[in-house]
Design an enzyme around this catalytic site. Structure first.
Site, PDB file in Angstrom:
ATOM      1  CG  ASP A   1      -1.902  -1.060   1.315  1.00 32.44           C
ATOM      2  OD1 ASP A   1      -1.966  -1.866   0.380  1.00 32.44           O
ATOM      3  OD2 ASP A   1      -2.636  -1.109   2.315  1.00 32.44           O
TER       4      ASP A   1
ATOM      5  CG  HIS B   1      -4.147   2.707  -0.543  1.00 36.94           C
ATOM      6  ND1 HIS B   1      -5.035   2.033   0.274  1.00 36.94           N
ATOM      7  CD2 HIS B   1      -3.153   3.133   0.285  1.00 36.94           C
ATOM      8  CE1 HIS B   1      -4.591   2.059   1.523  1.00 36.94           C
ATOM      9  NE2 HIS B   1      -3.457   2.733   1.555  1.00 36.94           N
TER      10      HIS B   1
ATOM     11  CG  HIS C   1      -3.301   7.156   2.835  1.00 33.42           C
ATOM     12  ND1 HIS C   1      -3.433   7.064   4.208  1.00 33.42           N
ATOM     13  CD2 HIS C   1      -2.951   5.920   2.422  1.00 33.42           C
ATOM     14  CE1 HIS C   1      -3.168   5.831   4.598  1.00 33.42           C
ATOM     15  NE2 HIS C   1      -2.876   5.112   3.527  1.00 33.42           N
TER      16      HIS C   1
ATOM     17  CG  HIS D   1       2.221  -0.084   4.329  1.00 38.59           C
ATOM     18  ND1 HIS D   1       2.069  -1.146   5.183  1.00 38.59           N
ATOM     19  CD2 HIS D   1       1.028   0.549   4.273  1.00 38.59           C
ATOM     20  CE1 HIS D   1       0.822  -1.150   5.635  1.00 38.59           C
ATOM     21  NE2 HIS D   1       0.170  -0.123   5.100  1.00 38.59           N
TER      22      HIS D   1
HETATM   23 ZN   LIG Z   1      -2.360   3.140   3.313  1.00 40.79          ZN
END
Ligand SMILES: [Zn+2]
Length: 234
Positions: free
Chosen positions: A48, A98, A102, A191
């Site tokens: 991510d 995503h 964010h 991530h």
């Molecule tokens: Zn994230």
């Protein structure tokens, strides 16, 4: 004064809401998956918050082991680093949405939620040439309006069976955690960025991939993208 029954009902309602918002198996705020079938020794690595300046290091490790993964990109980072975003797709990995910037979707309006998803979808499609079909909610937080936005953009939510805490723990701890949790159909969450940070320190993530992938291959697991994990026949 509230009766005991009312307090119990309020407690149940708030724990229900907590599950609905963050529970990995919850589908209250939109269609969502959190693991693949348990009958195949197949699992998925997901990343991510990218792309980041360090994403190519992760791509090189995945190439070394010929392992596909799924990268849930933030539209803002795609606009910042379009060549790296494109490289992810060119290397044969799946690209997911995503959000654009964010945010916590909690308490956002349905139109703000749709805008976040749509801007990311457009940015990813423009720069990578692929239109995502999977969406991972920032912080795993879902809210009212997300289901409609996902439907409009033909996105299915993806949570995880295990999250690595690679932003806060040491690589040996992350590797131990993910190795212990590996199982048929697992979706592991790491991530390759740190939200919208420029030049993020993702050394823990890179080191985790370097150690984890050969360990799981040795155990007989096969890695797949989310699309192929969830729909093995495609
Ligand atoms: Zn994230």
């Amino acid at each position: 004064m509230a009766t005991l029954a009312q307090l119990a009902a309020a407690g149940a309602a708030s724990s229900f809401m907590a599950w609905a918002v963050r529970g990995r198996s919850a589908q209250i705020f939109g269609r969502s998956v959190w693991r693949g079938p348990r009958n195949l020794p197949t699992l998925a690595l997901t990343f991510d918050d990218g792309p980041s300046e360090a994403t190519p290091q992760i791509l090189d490790l995945l190439s070394e082991y010929r392992v596909p993964a799924t990268f849930f990109q933030c539209g803002h980072n795609v606009d910042r680093l379009p060549a790296i975003a494109r490289l992810v797709a060119e290397r044969g990995h799946e690209v997911g949405n995503h959000s654009y910037s964010h945010p916590y979707l909690f308490l956002r309006t349905p139109s703000a939620i749709e805008t976040e998803l749509r801007r990311a979808q457009d940015s990813i499609a423009n720069h990578t040439g692929t239109s995502p079909v999977w969406f991972r909610a920032p912080f795993g937080v879902r809210w009212f309006g997300l289901a409609a936005a996902q439907r409009k953009l033909q996105l299915t939510g993806v949570m995880w069976s295990t999250i690595g805490y690679d932003w806060s723990r040491r690589a040996d701890e992350v590797v131990a955690r993910l190795t212990a949790a590996a199982s048929n159909g697992a979706i592991l969450c790491l991530h390759d960025g740190r939200e919208l940070g420029e030049n993020p320190d993702v050394r823990t993530t890179v080191e985790t991939v370097r150690r984890l992938v050969p360990l799981l291959l040795d155990r007989g697991y096969k890695f797949e993208t989310i699309g192929r994990l969830i729909c093995p026949k495609i």
